[in-house]
Design a protein around this motif. Structure first.
Motif, PDB file in Angstrom:
ATOM      1  N   ASN A   1      60.687  82.202  43.324  1.00 22.95           N
ATOM      2  CA  ASN A   1      60.710  83.050  41.798  1.00 22.95           C
ATOM      3  C   ASN A   1      60.329  81.918  40.933  1.00 22.95           C
ATOM      4  O   ASN A   1      59.375  82.270  39.996  1.00 22.95           O
TER       5      ASN A   1
ATOM      6  N   HIS B   1      56.665  82.484  38.880  1.00 26.73           N
ATOM      7  CA  HIS B   1      56.977  82.763  36.963  1.00 26.73           C
ATOM      8  C   HIS B   1      55.713  81.301  36.973  1.00 26.73           C
ATOM      9  O   HIS B   1      55.229  82.274  35.463  1.00 26.73           O
TER      10      HIS B   1
ATOM     11  N   ARG C   1      53.315  83.545  33.726  1.00 33.06           N
ATOM     12  CA  ARG C   1      53.334  82.771  32.699  1.00 33.06           C
ATOM     13  C   ARG C   1      53.291  83.887  31.975  1.00 33.06           C
ATOM     14  O   ARG C   1      54.097  84.198  31.426  1.00 33.06           O
TER      15      ARG C   1
ATOM     16  N   ALA D   1      55.370  86.967  32.351  1.00 30.54           N
ATOM     17  CA  ALA D   1      57.001  86.688  32.515  1.00 30.54           C
ATOM     18  C   ALA D   1      57.077  87.052  30.769  1.00 30.54           C
ATOM     19  O   ALA D   1      58.290  87.318  30.567  1.00 30.54           O
TER      20      ALA D   1
END
Length: 109
Positions: free
Chosen positions: A10, A14, A18, A21
């Motif tokens: 996870n 992310h 970036r 998200a």
């Protein structure tokens, strides 16, 4: 063991995604708080960041930058640091609700 692998996967996702998200989080927050639907995508943010100098658009300091947007229209405005973002939020809140604030302040006169 599997939980730790999931957490690491996870985190890696992310880091690779970036802007996706961040925009997804902003969209959820806006919907939850009754704000306008955001009119920009993660690709818009990635493109804007590539052209950006990594300084706050207001104070021009090199700090961690936030995606700054209009809460009333959902339009992307730029990148600002946390301090400038808080100031803008207060100004925007006042402009959208100035009558309420003016009445409150006049009560003390």
């Amino acid at each position: 063991k599997n939980a730790a692998k999931h957490v690491e996967a996870n985190k890696a996702w992310h880091l690779r995604n970036r802007e996706y998200a961040r925009v997804a989080m902003l969209k959820q927050w806006a919907k939850k708080n009754g704000e306008a639907e955001l009119t920009f995508t993660h690709q818009d943010i990635e493109n804007a960041r590539q052209r950006h100098d990594e300084k706050c658009d207001l104070c021009r300091k090199e700090k961690k930058l936030h995606i700054e947007h209009c809460h009333a229209t959902g339009k992307f405005r730029g990148f600002v640091c946390a301090g400038c973002n808080r100031i803008l939020a207060g100004i925007e809140e006042y402009l959208l609700n100035s009558d309420k604030y003016d009445l409150y302040l006049k009560r003390a006169l």
